[in-house]
Scaffold this motif. Structure first.
Motif, short mmCIF file in Angstrom:
data_model
loop_
_atom_site.label_atom_id
_atom_site.label_comp_id
_atom_site.label_asym_id
_atom_site.label_seq_id
_atom_site.Cartn_x
_atom_site.Cartn_y
_atom_site.Cartn_z
N MET A 49 0.83 -1.33 0.24
CA MET A 49 0.19 0.07 0.02
C MET A 49 0.83 1.21 -0.04
O MET A 49 0.51 2.24 -0.87
N VAL A 50 1.84 1.30 1.09
CA VAL A 50 2.49 2.43 0.94
C VAL A 50 3.45 2.65 -0.35
O VAL A 50 3.74 3.57 -0.83
N ALA A 51 4.02 1.55 -0.90
CA ALA A 51 4.56 1.45 -2.06
C ALA A 51 3.91 1.99 -3.16
O ALA A 51 4.24 2.96 -4.02
N ALA A 52 2.86 1.75 -3.49
CA ALA A 52 1.99 1.89 -4.44
C ALA A 52 1.41 3.73 -4.48
O ALA A 52 1.39 4.18 -5.33
N THR A 53 1.07 3.95 -3.10
CA THR A 53 0.71 5.25 -3.06
C THR A 53 2.04 6.37 -3.37
O THR A 53 1.58 7.39 -3.87
N LEU A 54 3.06 5.85 -2.95
CA LEU A 54 4.04 6.64 -3.01
C LEU A 54 4.32 6.87 -4.43
O LEU A 54 4.84 7.77 -4.97
N ALA A 55 4.24 5.72 -5.14
CA ALA A 55 4.52 5.45 -6.64
C ALA A 55 3.52 6.51 -7.20
O ALA A 55 4.05 7.15 -8.31
N GLY A 56 2.37 6.46 -6.96
CA GLY A 56 1.55 7.20 -7.47
C GLY A 56 1.64 8.96 -7.45
O GLY A 56 1.71 9.73 -8.45
N ALA A 57 2.14 9.24 -6.41
CA ALA A 57 2.61 10.61 -6.06
C ALA A 57 3.84 10.91 -6.86
O ALA A 57 3.95 12.02 -7.64
N SER A 58 4.69 10.26 -6.91
CA SER A 58 5.94 10.25 -7.83
C SER A 58 5.74 10.36 -9.11
O SER A 58 6.17 11.23 -10.03
N ALA A 59 4.81 9.37 -9.70
CA ALA A 59 4.43 9.33 -11.10
C ALA A 59 3.78 10.79 -11.55
O ALA A 59 3.68 11.21 -12.44
N ALA A 60 2.88 11.27 -10.45
CA ALA A 60 2.18 12.48 -10.96
C ALA A 60 3.20 13.49 -11.02
O ALA A 60 3.12 14.51 -11.91
N ILE A 61 4.32 13.71 -10.51
CA ILE A 61 5.43 14.49 -10.60
C ILE A 61 5.96 14.42 -12.18
O ILE A 61 6.13 15.45 -12.69
N SER A 62 6.45 13.02 -12.35
CA SER A 62 6.67 12.91 -13.57
C SER A 62 5.70 13.30 -14.66
O SER A 62 6.15 13.91 -15.81
N GLU A 63 4.44 13.33 -14.70
CA GLU A 63 3.31 13.74 -15.46
C GLU A 63 3.23 15.12 -15.66
O GLU A 63 3.13 15.98 -16.52
N LEU A 64 3.44 15.80 -14.53
CA LEU A 64 3.63 17.19 -14.44
C LEU A 64 4.52 17.87 -15.27
O LEU A 64 4.35 18.72 -15.91
#
Length: 497
Positions: A49-64
């Motif tokens: 869970m923590v790995a997946a949600t951290l990945a979501g936040a960091s992937a959002a930075i890449s998309e930004l």
């Protein structure tokens, strides 16, 4: 999309589920990877869970970054480090005095009908309200004796009606059949409502992608502060606002660093001057994160429509404990309380072979980790909101809840057996020593780096109310990237000067 669809590890499946809920670009998700063959103990995928949600936040930075005209960057998540970041981010360099915690009623108490009641009093006013309902001496023995006189559902409702927080023990099956448990299960993980917008010329800066972004922080306890702390790590200016008389028993300085990277100020929203000051801060902000219950801002005269008029471009992220539909939508709660209501706590004990909670079983429960996961989802929703504003010129309101996130974890099922992570996680650490208010520390490396965009905090953990309720970052900071500072452009600017 199911959580396990597409094969791969549970971390990957949960990340795909989160990324779909965020409506993220599928191509960005292809550059996200995971490592680490150990996990936290328990019958649920806490580490995943923590790995997946951290990945979501960091992937959002890449998309930004991609939306701003820059190359998207790969993201790699270390699952062991991600777990360590939740449970032991820092390691003291020298011995220091242990924090003394005041007596609280926090704990599990047997009830007259053979069940248990969980009490959580993170704030002084909540403990006072609980004790007013119980009407007994403020000692563990007296509290236990009084609760034992009542059935679990009855005393739970009495304490909730008294304006405090409690949860009666239930199984996961009972929670699924409960009118509120069933209602929140059908909610979207992240609900987004677009608002009107005004063109904003801000662009992300490679290397410090959130430079120039102002985040107004009205969060409490752990989940919300984790979101704004994360945004500060990528360069956002975060201003946390508390009421003049607010006091939190999750004390600062403390082991989880609620205020790292932020300034902390006070504002009295009960006065006309305070509300006017709030609306001015909001009008100049980019992101607004808060965890107040539904209706809290309406009671202060600054409801959704007022805030939207003050800043049509604002990216607002709101979370609560029990969700946005069903009979408990406005109920107060915390991570541990929702874990108790939903049966997660009880199922963990059952599978470990225990028939009742005790001090020896506390290490089996990882509720604080789920608070962090909710915070990372908040942060991901905020960054996705910035991307939406960049591409479409629209503000937005995103809503999440702890109860809906717990259903994601429950529905993911039990993870495959892995060796247990040894706690505290002992490295790898950053290559420097940091000065914290409670002494020098080392910090674990960031577990979900975005390539070429280092994550770091520019401020130590401030004490509550230690700053002024004003923005300090120029509106131009971070906006120079729209000039495309190539060498030739820079040389021409210098020659003109």
């Amino acid at each position: 999309m199911g959580i396990s669809d597409g094969g791969g590890s549970l971390s990957e499946g949960l990340f795909r589920y989160v990324w779909a809920a965020l409506d993220g670009d599928p191509e960005i998700a292809q550059a996200v990877s995971f490592s680490g063959g150990q996990a936290l103990p328990g019958c649920f995928g806490y580490t995943d869970m923590v790995a997946a949600t951290l990945a979501g936040a960091s992937a959002a930075i890449s998309e930004l970054l991609a939306a701003g005209g820059h190359a998207p960057r790969p993201v790699h998540v270390d699952r062991v480090l991600a777990s360590g970041w939740v449970l032991n981010l820092t390691r003291p360099v020298a011995p220091r005095a242990r924090l003394k915690w005041p007596f609280t009623v926090n704990g599990e108490y047997p009830t007259a009908d053979g069940r248990y009641l969980r009490l959580t009093a993170t704030h002084k006013h909540l403990q006072a309200r609980t004790m007013a309902v119980l009407g007994c001496a403020e000692t563990p023995e007296a509290v236990a004796a009084e609760i034992l006189r009542h059935d679990a559902d009855d005393i739970e409702q009495a304490i909730v009606d008294g304006g405090s927080v409690a949860a009666a023990s239930r199984s996961i099956a009972e929670w699924a059949e409960h009118p509120h448990g069933g209602a929140v299960r059908t909610e979207p993980l992240i609900a987004v409502r677009e608002r009107g917008g005004i063109e904003d010329r801000w662009r992300p800066t490679p290397g410090r992608p959130l430079a120039g972004i102002r985040v107004l922080d009205f969060t409490r306890v752990i989940a919300g502060p984790m979101a704004t702390r994360w945004l500060a790590g990528f360069g956002a200016e975060v201003l946390r606002i508390d009421a003049p008389d607010f006091d939190e028993w999750i004390m600062e300085p403390g082991p989880i660093g609620l205020t790292i990277g932020k300034r902390c100020a006070r504002l009295d929203m009960r006065t006309a001057e305070g509300r006017e000051h709030f609306l001015r801060l909001l009008s100049e902000a980019d992101v607004f994160v808060h965890g107040l219950r539904p209706g809290a801002f309406d009671s202060l005269g600054v409801g959704d429509e007022v805030r939207a008029r003050a800043n049509p471009n604002i990216v607002e992220v709101q979370h609560n404990a029990y969700g946005w539909t069903g009979p408990w939508a406005g109920r107060r709660g915390f991570d541990s309380i929702v874990c108790y209501s939903s049966g997660v706590w009880q199922e963990t004990l059952r599978q470990a072979g225990f028939d009742k909670p005790s001090h020896e079983t506390l290490h089996l429960i990882q509720p604080i980790l789920l608070d962090h996961c909710a915070g990372y989802l908040d942060a991901a929703a905020a960054v996705r909101g910035l991307t939406r504003r960049l591409k479409e010129g629209k503000g937005s309101l995103s809503r999440l809840s702890l109860a809906r996130m717990l259903w994601m974890m429950i529905d993911a099922g039990q993870p495959k057996p892995e060796p247990e992570i040894v706690l505290p996680v002992d490295g790898p650490y950053e290559d420097r020593v940091y000065v914290n208010p409670d002494g020098p520390v080392r910090r674990l490396k960031f577990p979900a780096p975005v390539a070429d965009n280092p994550f770091f905090w520019e401020r130590p953990g401030d004490t509550y109310g230690s700053s002024t309720p004003e923005w300090v970052t120029s509106r131009q900071v971070g906006r120079v990237s729209e000039i495309a500072l190539e060498d030739a452009v820079f040389d021409s600017l210098v020659s003109v000067r």
